[in-house]
Design a protein around this motif. Structure first.
Motif, mmCIF file in Angstrom:
data_model
loop_
_atom_site.group_PDB
_atom_site.id
_atom_site.type_symbol
_atom_site.label_atom_id
_atom_site.label_comp_id
_atom_site.label_asym_id
_atom_site.label_seq_id
_atom_site.Cartn_x
_atom_site.Cartn_y
_atom_site.Cartn_z
ATOM 1 N N GLY A 1 0.776 -1.228 0.000
ATOM 2 C CA GLY A 1 0.000 0.000 0.000
ATOM 3 C C GLY A 1 0.811 1.284 0.000
ATOM 4 O O GLY A 1 0.278 2.340 -0.266
ATOM 5 N N VAL B 1 -15.540 2.623 -0.767
ATOM 6 C CA VAL B 1 -15.122 1.987 -2.019
ATOM 7 C C VAL B 1 -14.801 3.052 -3.067
ATOM 8 O O VAL B 1 -13.821 2.938 -3.800
ATOM 9 N N TRP B 2 -15.604 4.096 -3.105
ATOM 10 C CA TRP B 2 -15.399 5.105 -4.148
ATOM 11 C C TRP B 2 -14.128 5.912 -3.914
ATOM 12 O O TRP B 2 -13.321 6.101 -4.805
ATOM 13 N N TYR B 3 -13.929 6.385 -2.671
ATOM 14 C CA TYR B 3 -12.773 7.250 -2.424
ATOM 15 C C TYR B 3 -11.481 6.475 -2.190
ATOM 16 O O TYR B 3 -10.401 7.019 -2.323
ATOM 17 N N ARG B 4 -11.609 5.228 -1.804
ATOM 18 C CA ARG B 4 -10.447 4.399 -1.465
ATOM 19 C C ARG B 4 -9.512 5.117 -0.496
ATOM 20 O O ARG B 4 -9.951 5.925 0.300
ATOM 21 N N GLY B 5 -8.213 4.785 -0.564
ATOM 22 C CA GLY B 5 -7.223 5.490 0.251
ATOM 23 C C GLY B 5 -7.561 5.479 1.727
ATOM 24 O O GLY B 5 -8.075 4.500 2.251
ATOM 25 N N ASP C 1 -11.268 4.758 2.992
ATOM 26 C CA ASP C 1 -11.593 3.341 3.028
ATOM 27 C C ASP C 1 -10.891 2.661 4.209
ATOM 28 O O ASP C 1 -11.493 1.859 4.923
ATOM 29 N N GLN D 1 -12.654 0.646 7.192
ATOM 30 C CA GLN D 1 -12.336 -0.766 7.408
ATOM 31 C C GLN D 1 -11.900 -1.019 8.854
ATOM 32 O O GLN D 1 -12.346 -1.972 9.482
ATOM 33 N N ARG E 1 -19.004 -3.914 0.565
ATOM 34 C CA ARG E 1 -17.763 -3.488 -0.054
ATOM 35 C C ARG E 1 -17.364 -4.477 -1.146
ATOM 36 O O ARG E 1 -17.010 -4.111 -2.257
ATOM 37 N N LEU F 1 -17.018 -3.210 -4.966
ATOM 38 C CA LEU F 1 -15.693 -3.065 -5.584
ATOM 39 C C LEU F 1 -15.719 -3.290 -7.091
ATOM 40 O O LEU F 1 -15.185 -2.467 -7.838
ATOM 41 N N ARG G 1 -17.423 -0.359 -8.874
ATOM 42 C CA ARG G 1 -16.599 0.837 -8.986
ATOM 43 C C ARG G 1 -15.853 0.861 -10.319
ATOM 44 O O ARG G 1 -15.657 1.911 -10.916
ATOM 45 N N GLU G 2 -15.419 -0.326 -10.764
ATOM 46 C CA GLU G 2 -14.625 -0.402 -11.983
ATOM 47 C C GLU G 2 -15.494 -0.580 -13.225
ATOM 48 O O GLU G 2 -14.978 -0.730 -14.329
#
Ligand SMILES: Nc1ncnc2c1ncn2[C@@H]1O[C@H](COP(=O)(O)OP(=O)(O)O)[C@@H](O)[C@H]1O
Ligand code: SF4
Ligand SMILES: [Mg+2]
Lengths: 336, 446
Positions: A32, B266-270, B273, B277, B324, B328, B331-332
């Motif tokens: 990551g 899921v959309w913003y990730r990083g 997310d 989590q 999630r 996922l 999202r793609e």
């Protein structure tokens, strides 16, 4: 938030799109955060497109065509380089200007079924871009939706407005995708392999439709394909891509009749192969391993597969663009 | 146009008998809820459930009437003889009157009453009236029940009269007064007309005495009564809208917020997310019930507070991980990329393009989630953390448990709320399973 085209000062005289030294790299990270390298999907691309021009980008799968398209659409942030649209640098656009830019560029994707939200009907699918761009008047939206459906030959429009994507054939789905790309009245369309997932029987129909719309609306069309055989009829200029770079470019007839770069020659030889009917499909790609985009070959990227490779030169120095014939660029040391 | 799609689902649903049964049960519960909230207003229900006065003419721990009907119908119902219906004899004298009030009941149940009370009510008297009571049996015996000075509100609990019990040969008065003296051993009811004769002396020319003799039955109403004489049907009826509302609100609250948060992650990730989590992982190991018990013990057991805690703790639940995983790949999806390309904002993409995509898959889960929250509310009530004022199924169970209902043979007290709970679970589960087959076709072959 409503945005208008006035946000983008258009310079009618200038070329529509100027791409300089464009790089789009995808960083590879471990756990990551550890940077362990990057996919050099677009690695130093230069070209200029005029208004109303149809061009094709060809190259084998994985050479970075889609990454280039997405970068032009503002879906990937370029790692380096510049994209100027109608005289404005894309990187410096404000959010409102970027939104206006998105209305200027239509996008036609490869997989028409995936490109349409399965839970919305055609009317709603086509209304979405209009809603996003602040067109609140229902009747105005309906009028534009019907007009664009007629334009992509889905008529009578009533018959399609209430349908969900799964009720349409592949060709009809792609027509809806094209309608969506057109509904904001763009000045450029980027079509990324628009027919490769369609039945052979409807491919020419869809390509003709795109070409007809492009001519009538005087659009700039960026047509991405790996099928050289259709290019002659649907584009005026060709850019051949290899490993994230444009290696050769010229007008269609000039390039197909007088290919200069060894990679292009190999591609065309593969097509001309008179063997069994599906030989074209099997030998679409010249012999040898496709290059790694994580650690691209040094010097000319084609040198590990090139029959003319010159030791000590091709494997060491990146060939610049030469002009072996008039209006014909080729990045190969043979033209030195 | 979207309606057409739903009509399709409806047609499909009708082909599952379990769905029809489930929907019938749910419709029944919803109908009962609507009837209840209209027929017994909320404030009235709360007021009554507090107990006391409104219930004094009800027997204690009476079984439902239908239960007795099933077994022959010979158990005592509650009988009331009132002075209003009696022929009162009046004899005036200097400074007052003599009143003779006969309170008569015809008794022909096989079983004895559960209790015997006399309510006396004398208002407007300059001096408390005095009354002498006598019990007359159908076979002509007369049993003196002693004398009383009557206050404004008097309750004479004949059943509790120990002296009388001794005079009746050790039988509690509500048995001894109605037993057939000819029969040895186990006392039997002597059927016929009984009379409680009330001879009173009042010291006023007009003021009277109201008297009510109550022979409490052993069965009452459709649901019976509890230890506080409260009619259980009130709690069972009011428990329905409360249970449905709690289940529905908790299910909606947790599902919607969980879904939105999962989609945002899921959309913003990083880091967004990552934070979601980690919160989820921490929250997943926090035990819900003990936290609810803690909140209920230390703070308040209001059902709305419990609902809030359930929803808040339910947000970062295992559902986030599940949603999630479903979001996922969406999202793609190319259509999301297309939406970005025409300028759709983050909010629109999350709310309009990602969430609707998995909504159909969630409907069955959502339907089966409702009863789990209904059960949770009941469990809390059984643990003594029910809402302090609302009558609910769980509180009926809690009362039954604290009064050792099963040990004492009051099965109806436990069975009826339990049946309602099971019915709720059954209804939603049957509908949910059918919906699951329709919306998740992969399950169809199972
Ligand atoms: N979002 C991404 N993240 C990481 N690598 C990507 C991403 N998109 C494309 N790539 C990689 O970039 C390279 C070029 O892909 P692409 O542009 O799709 O090629 P083409 O469209 O010519 O087949 C491939 O190696 C692909 O795996
Ligand atoms: S530069 Fe050298 S290796 Fe590259 S194509 Fe030309 S000849 Fe071949
Ligand atoms: Mg591609």
């Amino acid at each position: 938030m409503a945005t208008s085209r006035a946000d983008l000062p258009a310079n009618a005289e200038a070329s529509l799109l100027k791409v300089r030294d464009l790089h789009t790299w995808f960083e590879l990270r471990q756990w990551g955060f550890l940077r362990v390298g990057a996919v050099h999907a677009v690695d130093g691309v230069n070209f200029t497109l005029e208004r109303g021009e149809a061009v094709a980008f060809v190259g084998e799968s994985g050479c970075g065509k889609s990454s280039l398209a997405r970068t032009l659409l503002g879906l990937h942030r370029p790692t380096r380089g510049s994209v100027r649209f109608a005289g404005r640098e894309m990187q410096s656009l404000s959010p409102a200007e970027l939104k206006a830019y998105r209305a200027e560029v239509g996008y036609v994707q490869q997989d028409p079924y995936g490109a349409l939200p399965p839970f919305l009907d055609v009317r709603r699918i086509l209304a979405e871009p209009l809603i996003v761009h602040g067109i609140k008047d229902r009747q105005e939206r309906e009028r534009r939706i019907r007009a664009v459906l007629e334009e992509v030959r889905l008529s009578p429009a009533e018959e399609y407005l209430g349908k969900f994507p799964h009720m349409l054939s592949g060709g009809q789905q792609q027509r809806v995708v094209i309608a969506r790309a057109l509904i904001l009245a763009p000045s450029m369309i980027i079509a990324d392999e628009p027919v490769s997932m369609l039945d052979a029987s409807v491919r020419v129909e869809i390509l003709n439709l795109l070409r007809g719309i492009q001519a009538r609306r005087e659009l700039t069309l960026v047509f991405i394909t790996h099928d050289l055989s259709t290019v002659r009829h649907f584009a005026e200029r060709i850019f051949v891509m290899y490993a994230g770079q444009v290696v050769e470019s010229a007008a269609v007839d000039e390039l197909l009749d007088h290919p200069q770069h060894p990679y292009t020659q190999a591609l065309l030889a593969a097509i001309a192969d008179p063997d069994a009917a599906n030989a074209r499909r099997l030998r679409e790609v010249p012999a040898g391993e496709p290059p790694s985009l994580i650690q691209p070959p040094t010097g000319c990227r084609f040198h590990p597969r090139c029959p003319h490779a010159m030791a000590g030169l091709c494997d060491r120095d990146d060939p610049p663009d030469f002009t072996p014939r008039e209006n014909h660029l080729s990045a190969c040391w043979l033209h030195r | 146009m979207i309606g057409a799609r739903w009509r399709e689902h409806w047609e499909e649903l009708r082909r599952y008998p379990s769905a029809l049964v489930g929907m019938a049960i749910i419709a029944l519960l919803v109908g009962l809820s609507l009837y209840t909230v209209i027929a017994i207003p909320y404030s009235q229900a709360l007021e009554k459930w507090r107990g006391g006065e409104p219930w004094q003419l009800h027997p204690v721990n009476a079984a439902p009437v239908w239960l007795d009907r099933l077994t022959g119908g010979r158990e005592a119902r509650t009988l009331i003889a009132s002075s209003e219906d009696a022929e009162v004899e009046e004899v005036p004298f200097e400074g007052g009157r003599r009143l003779r009030i006969p309170l008569e009941v015809d008794y022909d149940y096989a079983g004895f009453p559960s209790e015997l009370n006399l309510f006396l009510h004398a208002e407007g008297h300059p001096q408390r009236p005095f009354a002498r009571l006598a019990w007359q049996t159908p076979d002509g015996r007369e049993i003196a029940l002693g004398g009383h000075r009557i206050g404004r509100e008097d309750r004479i609990s004949l059943s509790q009269d120990r002296a009388l019990e001794r005079r009746l040969g050790g039988l509690v008065p509500h048995v001894g007064l109605l037993a057939d003296p000819e029969i040895e051993g186990e006392p039997q009811v002597l059927p016929g007309r009984y009379r409680l004769l009330l001879d009173a002396v009042v010291f006023d020319d007009t003021a009277g005495i109201d008297a009510e003799l109550v022979l409490y039955g052993r069965v009452h109403g459709i649901a019976g009564t509890d230890h506080q004489r409260r009619d259980l049907s009130l709690a069972l009826m009011w428990g329905t809208p409360v249970a449905l509302a709690f289940g529905l609100l908790a299910a909606v609250g947790t599902t919607v917020t969980t879904l939105v948060i999962a989609a945002v992650g899921v959309w913003y990730r990083g880091w967004v997310d990552a934070v979601i989590q980690r919160l989820t992982e921490v929250n997943m190991i926090l035990p819900l019930l003990p936290i609810l018990v803690m909140v209920g013990t230390l703070y308040s057991t209001s059902i709305w507070l419990m609902l809030g805690v359930v929803v808040v703790l339910g947000i970062f639940s295992a559902g986030i991980k599940m949603y999630r995983a479903m979001l996922l790949p969406i999202r793609e999806a190319p259509y999301i990329e297309a939406a970005r390309a025409y300028g759709a904002g983050n909010l629109r993409i999350v709310m309009r393009y990602m969430i609707p995509r998995i909504l159909p898959v969630l409907i069955p889960t959502f339907v089966t989630l409702i009863p789990t929250f209904v059960f949770l509310e009941a469990s809390l009530a059984v643990l003594g953390l029910g809402d302090p004022v609302l009558p609910t199924w769980g509180k009926v169970l809690n009362d039954a448990q604290s009064q050792s209902a099963l040990y004492n043979g009051y099965y109806y007290w436990v069975v009826s709320p339990a049946v309602l709970l099971m019915l709720t679970g059954l209804g939603f589960a049957m509908l949910g399973f059918a919906l699951d087959r329709i919306f998740n076709p992969r399950l169809r072959s199972l």
